[in-house]
Design an enzyme around this catalytic site. Structure first.
Site, short mmCIF file in Angstrom:
data_model
loop_
_atom_site.label_atom_id
_atom_site.label_comp_id
_atom_site.label_asym_id
_atom_site.label_seq_id
_atom_site.Cartn_x
_atom_site.Cartn_y
_atom_site.Cartn_z
N THR A 174 0.85 -1.20 0.00
CA THR A 174 0.00 0.00 0.00
C THR A 174 0.87 1.24 0.00
O THR A 174 1.86 1.32 0.74
CB THR A 174 -0.93 0.02 1.23
OG1 THR A 174 -1.81 -1.11 1.17
CG2 THR A 174 -1.77 1.30 1.26
N PHE A 176 1.21 5.13 0.85
CA PHE A 176 0.67 6.15 1.73
C PHE A 176 1.27 7.51 1.38
O PHE A 176 2.43 7.59 0.96
CB PHE A 176 1.01 5.84 3.20
CG PHE A 176 0.27 4.66 3.77
CD1 PHE A 176 -0.88 4.85 4.53
CD2 PHE A 176 0.72 3.37 3.56
CE1 PHE A 176 -1.56 3.76 5.07
CE2 PHE A 176 0.05 2.29 4.09
CZ PHE A 176 -1.10 2.47 4.84
#
Length: 288
Positions: A174, A176
């Site tokens: 992921t 960020f």
């Protein structure tokens, strides 16, 4: 706790956003927030210095809400972090793979662990976030129910790991964005830089082609280009863009000037150092 030492995130303690905060800023206190809007507000209102906001996952795709929130959130992107996501199958003490019948988690985590869910014949149950699912499973204390969440969540909520690293894809990562009230722009030429901006074009033939032509002619690499409708109308789209380069460097400066001529409402959201993850592959496992 002084706000200068606080970083906000969406979710409960033990969420992957919490894990990312601790990975990048181990000296800071993490501040759980009920929503992404609340995390932005915590920084705007001075209750936190930074916010850690997920924007996309290598398996599940973009976090759509945040692409709408970023342009209006009143904050600036000052950095990026790629967090390797290792999902764990968590359950109360005494539960086994044979006793569980359902698995609870955020919809993205559930989609990232479909193979395990099918193999065990589990019924997926959607929750607002992974850590919240872990907290609920701990409260239920029922061996028929399990959660997909992080090792940190297992520690916080006293759950056992029945099966480790259950994600379908080994590259599950992921991205960020680190947000702050004020921009923190590195000097041009000091490092590899990412510039993030949004713009709109009218729904006309070749409008996007003309708006982006300057990036091709000036040799600027677009690493991300996404569109979405705004204001409930289908007559115009807003585009979210990441490019390699700094606005004070000639190639990107000329490309942005040409974009400004053809597009409307162009807004730079951040100019920040590129993560080493972009250039060293997907095996950095938590390095920023």
């Amino acid at each position: 706790m002084p706000t200068s030492n606080v970083i906000a995130f969406q979710g409960l303690p033990g969420a992957y956003s919490d894990l990312s905060c601790r990975s990048v800023f181990p000296e800071m206190q993490t501040l759980p927030c009920a929503s992404f809007e609340d995390a932005f507000a915590a920084v705007r209102e001075g209750r936190a210095r930074l916010a850690m906001i997920p924007v996309e996952n290598s398996v599940a795709g973009r976090v759509a809400d945040n692409h709408h929130l970023l342009p209006q959130g009143g904050l600036h992107i000052i950095g990026e972090h790629f967090q390797r996501v290792n999902h764990q199958l968590l359950a109360p003490k005494g539960a086994t793979l044979g006793t569980i019948r359902s698995v609870h988690s955020h919809i993205q985590a559930l989609s990232q662990c479909r193979e395990m869910t099918r193999a065990l014949g589990l019924t997926p149950v959607n929750h607002a976030d992974t850590a919240g699912a872990a907290a609920d499973i701990a409260k239920m204390n029922d061996p028929a129910h399990a959660a997909i969440a992080s090792k940190l969540a297992a520690e916080i909520y006293g759950l056992e790991i029945l099966k480790a690293d259950i994600e379908d894809a080994a590259h599950n990562t992921t991205r960020f964005l680190i947000m702050a009230r004020e921009p923190r722009i590195p000097p041009a030429g000091s490092c590899k830089t990412i510039t993030t901006f949004v713009f709109r074009v009218s729904s006309r033939p070749a409008a996007l082609y003309k708006a982006l032509g300057g990036f091709a002619t000036n040799g600027v690499n677009l690493t991300k280009l996404e569109s979405y409708m705004v204001g409930g109308r289908f007559a115009a789209a807003q585009f979210y863009v990441d490019v390699e380069g700094h606005p004070d460097e000639r190639p990107l400066r000329l490309a942005l000037e040409e974009l400004d001529f053809f597009a409307r409402e162009m807004k730079i959201l951040g100019v920040y150092p590129a993560s080493l993850f972009r250039y060293q592959g997907s095996q950095l496992d938590g390095e920023d």
